[in-house]
Each structure stands twice: as structure tokens, then as C-alpha cells.
Design a protein around this motif. Structure first.
Motif, PDB file in Angstrom:
ATOM      1  N   PHE A  78       0.842  -1.202   0.000  1.00 50.60           N
ATOM      2  CA  PHE A  78       0.000   0.000   0.000  1.00 50.60           C
ATOM      3  C   PHE A  78       0.879   1.254   0.000  1.00 50.60           C
ATOM      4  O   PHE A  78       1.732   1.433   0.864  1.00 50.60           O
ATOM      5  CB  PHE A  78      -0.918  -0.013   1.221  1.00 50.60           C
ATOM      6  CG  PHE A  78      -1.845   1.170   1.295  1.00 50.60           C
ATOM      7  CD1 PHE A  78      -2.818   1.365   0.338  1.00 50.60           C
ATOM      8  CD2 PHE A  78      -1.723   2.093   2.328  1.00 50.60           C
ATOM      9  CE1 PHE A  78      -3.682   2.458   0.395  1.00 50.60           C
ATOM     10  CE2 PHE A  78      -2.573   3.181   2.403  1.00 50.60           C
ATOM     11  CZ  PHE A  78      -3.550   3.372   1.432  1.00 50.60           C
ATOM     12  N   GLN A  79       0.662   2.108  -1.007  1.00 54.15           N
ATOM     13  CA  GLN A  79       1.406   3.359  -1.182  1.00 54.15           C
ATOM     14  C   GLN A  79       2.922   3.139  -1.311  1.00 54.15           C
ATOM     15  O   GLN A  79       3.717   4.005  -0.970  1.00 54.15           O
ATOM     16  CB  GLN A  79       1.100   4.331  -0.029  1.00 54.15           C
ATOM     17  CG  GLN A  79      -0.342   4.813  -0.022  1.00 54.15           C
ATOM     18  CD  GLN A  79      -0.611   5.873   1.030  1.00 54.15           C
ATOM     19  OE1 GLN A  79       0.074   5.943   2.061  1.00 54.15           O
ATOM     20  NE2 GLN A  79      -1.610   6.718   0.772  1.00 54.15           N
ATOM     21  N   LYS A  80       3.286   1.953  -1.806  1.00 56.26           N
ATOM     22  CA  LYS A  80       4.696   1.649  -2.050  1.00 56.26           C
ATOM     23  C   LYS A  80       4.995   1.710  -3.545  1.00 56.26           C
ATOM     24  O   LYS A  80       4.097   1.604  -4.383  1.00 56.26           O
ATOM     25  CB  LYS A  80       5.041   0.251  -1.527  1.00 56.26           C
ATOM     26  CG  LYS A  80       5.016   0.120  -0.013  1.00 56.26           C
ATOM     27  CD  LYS A  80       6.244   0.746   0.613  1.00 56.26           C
ATOM     28  CE  LYS A  80       6.318   0.448   2.108  1.00 56.26           C
ATOM     29  NZ  LYS A  80       7.515   1.046   2.730  1.00 56.26           N
ATOM     30  N   ARG A  81       6.279   1.851  -3.874  1.00 52.30           N
ATOM     31  CA  ARG A  81       6.716   1.858  -5.270  1.00 52.30           C
ATOM     32  C   ARG A  81       7.853   0.851  -5.444  1.00 52.30           C
ATOM     33  O   ARG A  81       8.521   0.477  -4.481  1.00 52.30           O
ATOM     34  CB  ARG A  81       7.203   3.248  -5.681  1.00 52.30           C
ATOM     35  CG  ARG A  81       6.103   4.302  -5.680  1.00 52.30           C
ATOM     36  CD  ARG A  81       6.651   5.636  -6.138  1.00 52.30           C
ATOM     37  NE  ARG A  81       5.610   6.665  -6.155  1.00 52.30           N
ATOM     38  CZ  ARG A  81       5.824   7.930  -6.483  1.00 52.30           C
ATOM     39  NH1 ARG A  81       7.058   8.345  -6.791  1.00 52.30           N
ATOM     40  NH2 ARG A  81       4.816   8.794  -6.482  1.00 52.30           N
ATOM     41  N   VAL A  82       8.052   0.451  -6.706  1.00 61.24           N
ATOM     42  CA  VAL A  82       9.168  -0.441  -7.025  1.00 61.24           C
ATOM     43  C   VAL A  82      10.477   0.222  -6.594  1.00 61.24           C
ATOM     44  O   VAL A  82      10.688   1.412  -6.801  1.00 61.24           O
ATOM     45  CB  VAL A  82       9.196  -0.757  -8.538  1.00 61.24           C
ATOM     46  CG1 VAL A  82      10.478  -1.499  -8.916  1.00 61.24           C
ATOM     47  CG2 VAL A  82       7.962  -1.571  -8.929  1.00 61.24           C
TER      48      VAL A  82
END
Length: 277
Positions: free
Chosen positions: A31-35
């Protein structure tokens, strides 16, 4: 662990220190993370560090499509099975989870499937069937879905299959026998299989089960003679095809099939015959 790919809010793919991919699961993990960002390890519920990159890819694809609670439930079932049966093929995470998910969806829609091998499974694989029954109870408790007893048989079949591994000589024999039977049916009935159909997949599952029993010389005794007659009369083409298979197996493997085994073959052959193109 750094995120290499986000499959959904609950499932991501990461790379370990050797550059190998792993599938990581946990509620709200992405959740609300990026690569490229680091994971919150406190949210990690399960790490799948499978030996095959292809299995990692297939598992990731499956987990992106099913609810987290289904996967955690199946993981609990597989953990229990591993305790009782020993090492199981890693592909079980994919095959059993996929099966259970669709069995649950079918049950919700009132489309439960009968398992024509149920009595056979109970007799020949009592430990696996008992695990199948426990799996039903786990699914009922955790997911509030009551699967039919037939599903305990299907789950048992997955566990039987998962006990075969590439180091066992039976695997090559089982595969060869399955291929021979599939080709015989295709030739005798002049059909093209619909490999996406449930009847074809059930036929292949039955053949794995059947070929393993055949090669280990486990005999299924004749039971209900009146049922044999009914199947023979109603599925004449399929029965004749099953008899051809019996002749081939007797000639090639010196294994004489019982009428009961011919009957089960005929039932599955009839289903693929009806759905074949």
C-alpha cells in the motif's frame, strides 16, 4: 527486502541477495509503495522462495488474482500436509491454491462437482483423504465456506501427485502411460481435446492417479456389477475405447485391468468425448 514488482496491495516480488526472485505476501504490504522501495518486514506474512523462476512467476500471477485469505488458508493446509506426508512438490502451492479457490467460488454459486473417484481415494489413500477432510474444516472455519466431501477427494489427489518428484522413476513411467492413453483415446474417437475444459483436466488428473496405481500394481477390485453394466450400455463408444486401452496396457505392461478400472476410464472418456472438438 526491496520491491522488484507490485502484484497488488498484498503481494509483491522481491529480489534476494543473490538476485533471485521471491514472492512475498502480507496484508497491505504494498500500500502506497513503489518499485525499489524497502518493505515493512513487520507486515510480511509469508515468503515463497521457490527453486524455479518459472514457479515464482506462476505463483505471483496466481496470487495477484485471488484473495489473500484464500492463499493463507491454503498455506495452512500445505503446512499441515508437509508435516504429515514429508516433502511435497513446490508446485503444490500453485495447483492446490488454484483448485481450492475455484472450488470455493463454485460452492458459493451452487456448482459443486461430484468426484466419481471418491470411494477409490478413500480406500487407496486414507492419509491424504484425511488431510482433505481437515482441509475442508480449515476452509469452513477460516473462509466460512462448507465444501462437499467430494472436494476432500480432489484435495487428496493433489497431495498424492505432489508426493511424486523428478527423482522417482515412477514419474517418467506415469507420464508415459498418461501420454499413451491420451493418444489412444484421441485416435480411437477421432477427437481434439479441449485442454481448457474441466472434463479434460479431470481426465488428466484421473490418469495420473490411475497410472501410478497401475505401475505400483495396486488393484482396484470389482464392486458394483450393475453399475458396470449401466455405464457399458450408456457409454458404449467410451467403454469400447477403455477396453482398447486395457488391451494395450496388458500387452505393454502385463497389467490386466479390472472391470471397475475400465468403468472409471469409460466415464472420463465419455466426458472428454462430449466436450472434444
Amino acid at each position: 527486502m526491496k520491491i522488484a514488482k507490485i502484484l497488488n496491495n498484498n503481494v509483491v516480488v522481491v529480489q534476494d541477495e543473490r538476485g533471485r526472485e521471491q514472492v512475498v505476501m502480507g496484508r497491505g504490504l504494498a500500500f502506497q509503495k513503489r518499485v525499489g522501495e524497502a518493505l515493512d518486514t513487520a507486515l510480511v506474512e509469508k515468503v515463497f522462495a521457490l527453486q524455479s523462476d518459472e514457479l515464482v512467476r506462476r505463483l505471483g500471477e496466481l496470487l495477484s488474482q485471488i484473495p489473500l485469505e484464500v492463499m493463507t488458508t491454503c498455506d495452512r493446509i500445505i503446512g499441515l500436509a508437509t508435516q504429515r506426508l514429508g516433502k511435497l512438490q513446490e508446485s503444490l502451492y500453485i495447483t492446490l491454491t488454484d483448485h481450492c479457490y475455484f472450488a470455493i467460488e463454485r460452492q458459493k454459486n451452487g456448482l459443486a462437482i461430484k468426484n466419481v473417484l471418491l470411494w477409490d481415494i478413500k480406500r487407496l489413500y486414507p492419509k491424504e483423504f484425511e488431510l482433505g477432510q481437515e482441509a475442508r474444516a480449515i476452509i469452513a472455519t477460516r473462509l466460512n465456506v462448507e465444501l462437499e466431501e467430494d472436494e476432500a477427494g480432489f484435495i487428496a489427489l493433489h497431495l498424492v501427485t505432489a508426493q511424486l518428484n523428478s527423482e522417482m522413476p515412477e514419474v517418467m513411467h506415469v507420464t508415459r502411460v498418461m501420454q499413451e492413453i491420451l493418444q489412444l483415446v484421441k485416435y480411437q474417437l477421432q477427437l481434439e481435446y479441449d485442454e481448457e475444459s474441466l472434463s479434460y483436466q479431470r481426465f488428466v488428473t484421473h490418469l495420473k492417479f490411475f497410472a501410478q496405481r497401475m505401475l505400483t500394481r495396486t488393484v482396484v477390485e470389482d464392486d458394483d456389477v450393475s453399475l458396470h453394466t449401466a455405464v457399458k450400455d450408456n457409454y458404449a463408444k467410451a467403454w469400447k475405447c477403455a477396453e482398447k486401452i486395457a488391451q494395450h496396457l496388458n500387452k505393454s505392461y502385463q497389467r490386466e485391468l479390472t472391470t471397475e478400472e475400465i468403468m472409471f476410464l469409460a466415464i472420463h472418456i465419455e466426458r472428454v468425448r462430449k466436450e472434444g472438438r
